[in-house]
Design a protein around this motif. Structure first.
Motif, PDB file in Angstrom:
ATOM      1  N   UNK A  80       0.866  -1.223   0.650  1.00  0.00           N
ATOM      2  CA  UNK A  80      -0.189   0.470  -0.003  1.00  0.00           C
ATOM      3  C   UNK A  80       0.863   1.636  -0.321  1.00  0.00           C
ATOM      4  N   UNK A  81       0.481   2.044  -0.941  1.00  0.00           N
ATOM      5  CA  UNK A  81       1.604   3.013  -0.820  1.00  0.00           C
ATOM      6  C   UNK A  81       1.029   3.786  -0.025  1.00  0.00           C
ATOM      7  N   UNK A  82       1.964   5.069   0.433  1.00  0.00           N
ATOM      8  CA  UNK A  82       1.866   6.389   1.570  1.00  0.00           C
ATOM      9  C   UNK A  82       1.781   7.508   0.145  1.00  0.00           C
ATOM     10  N   UNK A  83       0.782   8.194   1.164  1.00  0.00           N
ATOM     11  CA  UNK A  83       0.156   9.234   0.298  1.00  0.00           C
ATOM     12  C   UNK A  83       1.515  11.108   0.932  1.00  0.00           C
ATOM     13  N   UNK A  84       1.241  10.947   0.242  1.00  0.00           N
ATOM     14  CA  UNK A  84       1.587  13.021   0.531  1.00  0.00           C
ATOM     15  C   UNK A  84       1.205  13.864  -0.410  1.00  0.00           C
ATOM     16  N   UNK A  85       1.248  15.216  -0.126  1.00  0.00           N
ATOM     17  CA  UNK A  85       0.851  16.673  -0.308  1.00  0.00           C
ATOM     18  C   UNK A  85       2.401  17.564  -0.987  1.00  0.00           C
ATOM     19  N   UNK A  86       2.469  17.492  -2.111  1.00  0.00           N
ATOM     20  CA  UNK A  86       3.794  18.238  -2.316  1.00  0.00           C
ATOM     21  C   UNK A  86       3.492  20.014  -2.455  1.00  0.00           C
ATOM     22  N   UNK A  87       5.255  20.390  -1.932  1.00  0.00           N
ATOM     23  CA  UNK A  87       5.676  21.845  -1.336  1.00  0.00           C
ATOM     24  C   UNK A  87       5.577  22.269  -1.867  1.00  0.00           C
ATOM     25  N   UNK A  88       4.020  22.685  -3.444  1.00  0.00           N
ATOM     26  CA  UNK A  88       4.191  23.728  -4.083  1.00  0.00           C
ATOM     27  C   UNK A  88       3.393  24.848  -4.196  1.00  0.00           C
ATOM     28  N   UNK A  89       3.380  25.760  -4.941  1.00  0.00           N
ATOM     29  CA  UNK A  89       3.241  27.024  -4.666  1.00  0.00           C
ATOM     30  C   UNK A  89       1.507  27.132  -4.898  1.00  0.00           C
ATOM     31  N   UNK A  90       0.596  26.179  -5.117  1.00  0.00           N
ATOM     32  CA  UNK A  90      -0.981  26.250  -4.816  1.00  0.00           C
ATOM     33  C   UNK A  90      -1.089  25.227  -3.411  1.00  0.00           C
ATOM     34  N   UNK A  91      -0.379  23.932  -3.519  1.00  0.00           N
ATOM     35  CA  UNK A  91      -0.134  22.984  -2.271  1.00  0.00           C
ATOM     36  C   UNK A  91      -1.178  21.976  -2.971  1.00  0.00           C
ATOM     37  N   UNK A  92      -1.946  22.357  -4.254  1.00  0.00           N
ATOM     38  CA  UNK A  92      -2.485  21.066  -4.711  1.00  0.00           C
ATOM     39  C   UNK A  92      -1.774  19.876  -5.431  1.00  0.00           C
ATOM     40  N   UNK A  93      -0.762  19.534  -5.469  1.00  0.00           N
ATOM     41  CA  UNK A  93      -0.029  18.275  -5.695  1.00  0.00           C
ATOM     42  C   UNK A  93      -0.464  16.941  -5.176  1.00  0.00           C
ATOM     43  N   UNK A  94      -0.536  16.000  -5.358  1.00  0.00           N
ATOM     44  CA  UNK A  94      -1.388  14.748  -4.014  1.00  0.00           C
ATOM     45  C   UNK A  94      -0.140  13.683  -4.913  1.00  0.00           C
ATOM     46  N   UNK A  95       0.639  13.476  -3.702  1.00  0.00           N
ATOM     47  CA  UNK A  95       1.247  11.796  -5.080  1.00  0.00           C
ATOM     48  C   UNK A  95       1.420  11.043  -3.684  1.00  0.00           C
ATOM     49  N   UNK A  96       1.687   9.747  -4.065  1.00  0.00           N
ATOM     50  CA  UNK A  96       1.724   8.363  -3.500  1.00  0.00           C
ATOM     51  C   UNK A  96       3.369   8.032  -4.206  1.00  0.00           C
ATOM     52  N   UNK A  97       4.263   7.410  -2.568  1.00  0.00           N
ATOM     53  CA  UNK A  97       4.937   6.825  -2.396  1.00  0.00           C
ATOM     54  C   UNK A  97       5.473   5.912  -2.057  1.00  0.00           C
ATOM     55  N   UNK A  98       6.446   5.831  -2.689  1.00  0.00           N
ATOM     56  CA  UNK A  98       7.088   4.278  -2.731  1.00  0.00           C
ATOM     57  C   UNK A  98       8.885   3.561  -2.167  1.00  0.00           C
ATOM     58  N   UNK A  99       8.875   2.958  -1.908  1.00  0.00           N
ATOM     59  CA  UNK A  99      10.647   2.834  -1.903  1.00  0.00           C
ATOM     60  C   UNK A  99      10.732   1.857  -2.492  1.00  0.00           C
ATOM     61  N   UNK A 100      12.320   1.577  -2.712  1.00  0.00           N
ATOM     62  CA  UNK A 100      12.471   0.495  -3.353  1.00  0.00           C
ATOM     63  C   UNK A 100      13.865   0.175  -2.053  1.00  0.00           C
ATOM     64  N   UNK A 101      13.741  -1.714  -2.264  1.00  0.00           N
ATOM     65  CA  UNK A 101      14.578  -1.581  -1.314  1.00  0.00           C
ATOM     66  C   UNK A 101      16.409  -1.048  -0.384  1.00  0.00           C
TER      67      UNK A 101
END
Length: 844
Positions: free
Chosen positions: A409-430
């Protein structure tokens, strides 16, 4: 050039050596000889006078000859003396100086036609074999014909000179044979009278790094692209490697920067102008064969207005191969170094971190997708954690831990852009070797769809609730209102109970209006669709609009040209326009007034699609725009304006159903409603309705309605005669309605549902003049009764009554033009008027 010849003493010849001088000299000599011979031979015949005459003529001839010779010698001496004392003109001195230049110099017109060349240029042309079979002075392109034709340099420099700009570029190596390869820079300087001065300067004399002939060849064929560009994105020059990457032939002009870089790459390069030092921009190059490849561009802008930028471009591949070339998988499997093509070409963000803990790790490298996603903030050297906005209460520890838990399950986060309206999912490789790779996937569109789905489900639930209770609620309101009307007939004006009864009636009317708004929002109103001319409709409703707006508000109605007809419910569309006008009035009240503009226009389906409508019907559309000059709305308010019960007004001053009602009416009419607002400027609501091509029958009805446009007064005498079958499943409504009609002289027979009504129709032999039936009833409903008993209802007028009807009944009502509709709740007077209207003279 002509002046040089005129001022050079060596260029002047003696008069006797010129053609005219030679002719005069020999003519005078011949005359003198002939005269002398005649004097000797023929003197005896003519006497001494003839001898004297001929001798004098000969003497004159010899004197003339002497004068010519002496005068020419004296004149030549005088001219020499004058020339020695005279200073040459500046132009003559310039030509003499250029003639002695060691560098080849050529003067041409703007079309490239040679005008003059110095001795060094003649010598170089002779060595390069540029003269060929022609005696004319060769151009520079011709000298470099065997060495790439100047690589398009002459063309670019000539264009710069035509603009009045001096420029210089490196020419391809000039091969003179037998290993003699020379390297020149070509300078072009605009001159007066449209001339261009070309100067060939040896690369070693310009102070280029090193004097080895391999230096110029290395810059042309370096493993990276080298080019110069202007501030407008025009590429001035580039090396052979750059041409090879772009698939350009020698001599072909370079395309503009925006044509070779995908996305906003060109804009990012040009925006770097004005900064200090060199700037790096990651972009995607549209290389040969249409292949897009990731590249890095390092550009440095020279100071001064109109100065050029010098740029180096290299591919972001691990092997160092040019953009567009395939990479072996064995190379991309290694660790360390820059991003390989697989990561660089990924459509999602990929970032390499210098540590295994994302909370403290520093960014080592990113791909172009993440750079664009973060708006250029994902710069190597910054903390990975700083790319995100944690103001919503989420902890970076929790988010990163969830993404690295291995649950899938990816983690949800929000990028610190000018409008703050960009939502992303994060995934990490080992983690490997103490480092880690993170994947950042943009899910903004998915989040917006999720929000819209939630909003749609909420609206659908409200709509189902409204539709479910509207029928029963309207039945109750109808019973209350009819009984209240009956009591008002017994307690007229002046009676102590009149005011209380009237208050009950007003409350019922308000409740009925609230139900109608709920039905409009849930798109479950009963519509009678008819062909409408929007110009006529606005003319009719303008009177009411002027009553709604206040004195501080100016109403301006602008009719478009060649407007299409539409098919809609006239009353409902008028309600939508009035609601929008009322909202506009309230918005301008705080600003002390303004202008309310209602504007109509014919638009295409492309305009509707660009406004945001999904798959609009092809053809013409009608646009109705209602614009105010109020306080406007911010983005957060705009997202909620069509929600039911949402209002920005004070408590008790609005139900929050005005715009929801408009939205439901427009959607049920097959159209779209959009809002555009700016805080402090105003708001525009635009209704788009599909155009309608009327049938011949509809056209006739439209013309007849136009010709007979009169307002009929309600009949004063509401009594009449006729047999009426009243079908109503609500006992209270049926009882008071039957009692009211019976008092007015009608013969009323009651039925509690459709089945009982059908049985009455089967057993009755006299027939009925009017059928009044509820629409929604248990078992056989009103429309079903009409279909089943159609043969027994020939000549019978039909009136349907209901507080809620499904859309299918709206279709039936539109098709059955002889069927009337009376919405609940209605008053006793409205019921009596409708019956009188249907039965007409028969009810007299």
């Amino acid at each position: 050039m002509a002046e040089t010849a005129a001022t050079d003493p060596k260029s002047r010849k003696p008069l006797w050596s010129r053609p005219i001088g030679r002719v005069a000299f020999w003519v005078c000599g011949a005359i003198a000889v002939v005269a002398f011979g005649a004097a000797v031979v023929a003197a005896g015949e003519d006497g001494w006078q003839g001898f004297v005459y001929l001798s004098g003529l000969a003497a004159v001839g010899f004197l003339v000859l002497y004068a010519i010779a002496a005068g020419e010698t004296a004149g030549r001496n005088l001219r020499r003396k004058i020339d020695r004392n005279r200073t040459p003109s500046p132009a003559a001195l310039a030509f003499r100086a250029i003639e002695t230049f060691p560098e080849p110099v050529l003067i041409t017109d703007q079309r490239g036609g040679p005008r003059w060349g110095n001795a060094a240029y003649h010598a170089l042309a002779k060595e390069a074999g540029g003269f060929g079979q022609s005696f004319g002075l060769p151009t520079i392109d011709r000298l470099w014909a065997g060495s790439g034709g100047g690589d398009g340099t002459v063309y670019r420099l000539a264009r710069a000179a035509a603009r009045g700009e001096g420029a210089c570029e490196l020419l391809p190596p000039l091969d003179l044979g037998e290993g003699d390869i020379r390297h020149f820079h070509l300078e072009a300087s605009p001159q007066a009278d449209g001339l261009i001065l070309w100067r060939l300067v040896s690369s070693s004399e310009r102070g280029e790094p090193g004097t080895d002939t391999n230096v110029a060849d290395w810059s042309l064929h370096a493993p990276v692209a080298l080019f110069s560009l202007r501030a407008n994105g025009e590429i001035v020059s580039g090396n052979a490697t750059f041409r090879e990457w772009l698939g350009l032939a020698d001599g072909a002009a370079f395309p503009a920067l925006k044509e070779i870089l995908a996305g906003d790459g060109a804009r990012a390069v040009l925006y770097s102008r004005g900064g200090e030092g060199a700037a790096r921009v990651d972009a995607r190059l549209k290389a040969r064969d249409g292949i897009e490849s990731p590249v890095a561009i390092v550009v440095e802008w020279l100071p001064g207005e109109g100065a050029l930028g010098r740029a180096v471009m290299y591919g972001l591949s691990r092997t160092g191969a040019p953009p567009g070339m395939a990479q072996p998988m064995s190379e991309t499997a290694a660790t360390g170094g820059t991003m390989d093509d697989m990561f660089a070409n990924a459509p999602f963000g990929v970032v390499r971190l210098d540590g295994a803990d994302p909370e403290t790790a520093i960014i080592e490298d990113v791909n172009p997708a993440l750079m664009q996603l973060t708006g250029g903030q994902a710069i190597p050297g910054t903390r990975f954690c700083d790319l995100f906005n944690w103001d919503d209460g989420r902890s970076p520890v929790d988010a990163f831990s969830a993404a690295m838990a291995g649950s899938g399950e990816p983690a949800e986060a929000r990028l610190a852009t000018s409008d703050g309206a960009v939502y992303v999912h994060l995934a990490f490789a080992p983690a490997r070797g103490g480092k880690r790779v993170a994947y950042v996937i943009d899910v903004t569109a998915w989040k917006e769809m999720e929000r819209q789905l939630s909003q749609s489900n909420k609206m659908q639930a409200v709509g189902q609730l409204a539709g479910g209770v509207a029928h029963d609620f309207n039945n109750l309101l109808t019973a209350v209102r009819l009984n209240c009307d009956e009591l008002l007939n017994r307690h007229p004006v002046g009676d102590p109970d009149y005011s209380e009864l009237q208050s009950i009636n007003q409350t019922v009317a308000r409740a009925a209006g609230l139900v109608r708004k709920l039905l409009a929002f849930s798109r479950k109103q009963t519509f009678r669709m008819e062909t409408l001319d929007i110009g006529d409709l606005l003319s009719d409703v303008s009177v009411l609009l002027r009553q709604i707006v206040e004195e501080t508000v100016r109403l301006d109605i602008i009719h478009g040209r060649d407007l299409p007809l539409i098919k809609a419910d006239k009353g409902q569309l008028e309600t939508a326009i009035i609601n929008l006008a009322a909202n506009a009035r309230d918005a301008m009240r705080e600003n002390g007034g303004g202008t309310l503009t209602v504007k109509t226009a014919r638009v295409t389906d492309d305009v509707v699609r660009n406004a945001g409508a999904p798959n609009p019907r092809e053809g013409d559309w009608m646009a109705i725009a209602v614009t105010d000059e109020g306080h406007g709305m911010d983005k957060a308010t705009m997202e909620k304006i069509f929600e039911p019960f949402f209002t920005t007004k004070e408590a008790g001053k609005g139900t929050g159903l005005g715009l929801a009602t408009v939205y439901g009416i427009v959607k049920q009419s097959g159209g779209f409603l959009f809002a555009d607002s700016e805080v402090g400027v105003g708001t525009t609501f635009t209704i788009y309705l599909p155009g309608h091509e009327p049938t011949e029958e509809e056209s006739v009805e439209l013309r007849e309605a136009e010709a007979e446009k009169t307002v009929e007064k309600a009949p004063e005498d509401l009594s009449g005669r006729g047999r009426i079958l009243l079908v109503e499943d609500e006992d209270a409504v049926r009882a008071i309605a039957a009692k009211t009609l019976a008092k007015r002289g009608y013969d009323v027979m009651e039925a509690c549902d459709g089945e009982e009504a059908y049985e009455i129709l089967e057993d009755d032999e006299e027939g009925f003049d009017l059928l009044i039936s509820d629409v929604v009833m248990p078992g056989l409903d009103g429309p079903g009764l009409l279909e089943k008993a159609r043969d027994m209802l020939e000549g019978t007028r039909i009136v349907f009554i209901s507080g809620y009807a499904a859309e299918q009944f709206s279709d039936t009502l539109s098709k059955e033009q002889d069927v009337s509709f009376l919405p609940k709740p209605f008053t006793l007077t409205q019921l009596a008027e409708k019956v009188k209207e249907e039965l007409g003279e028969q009810g007299e």
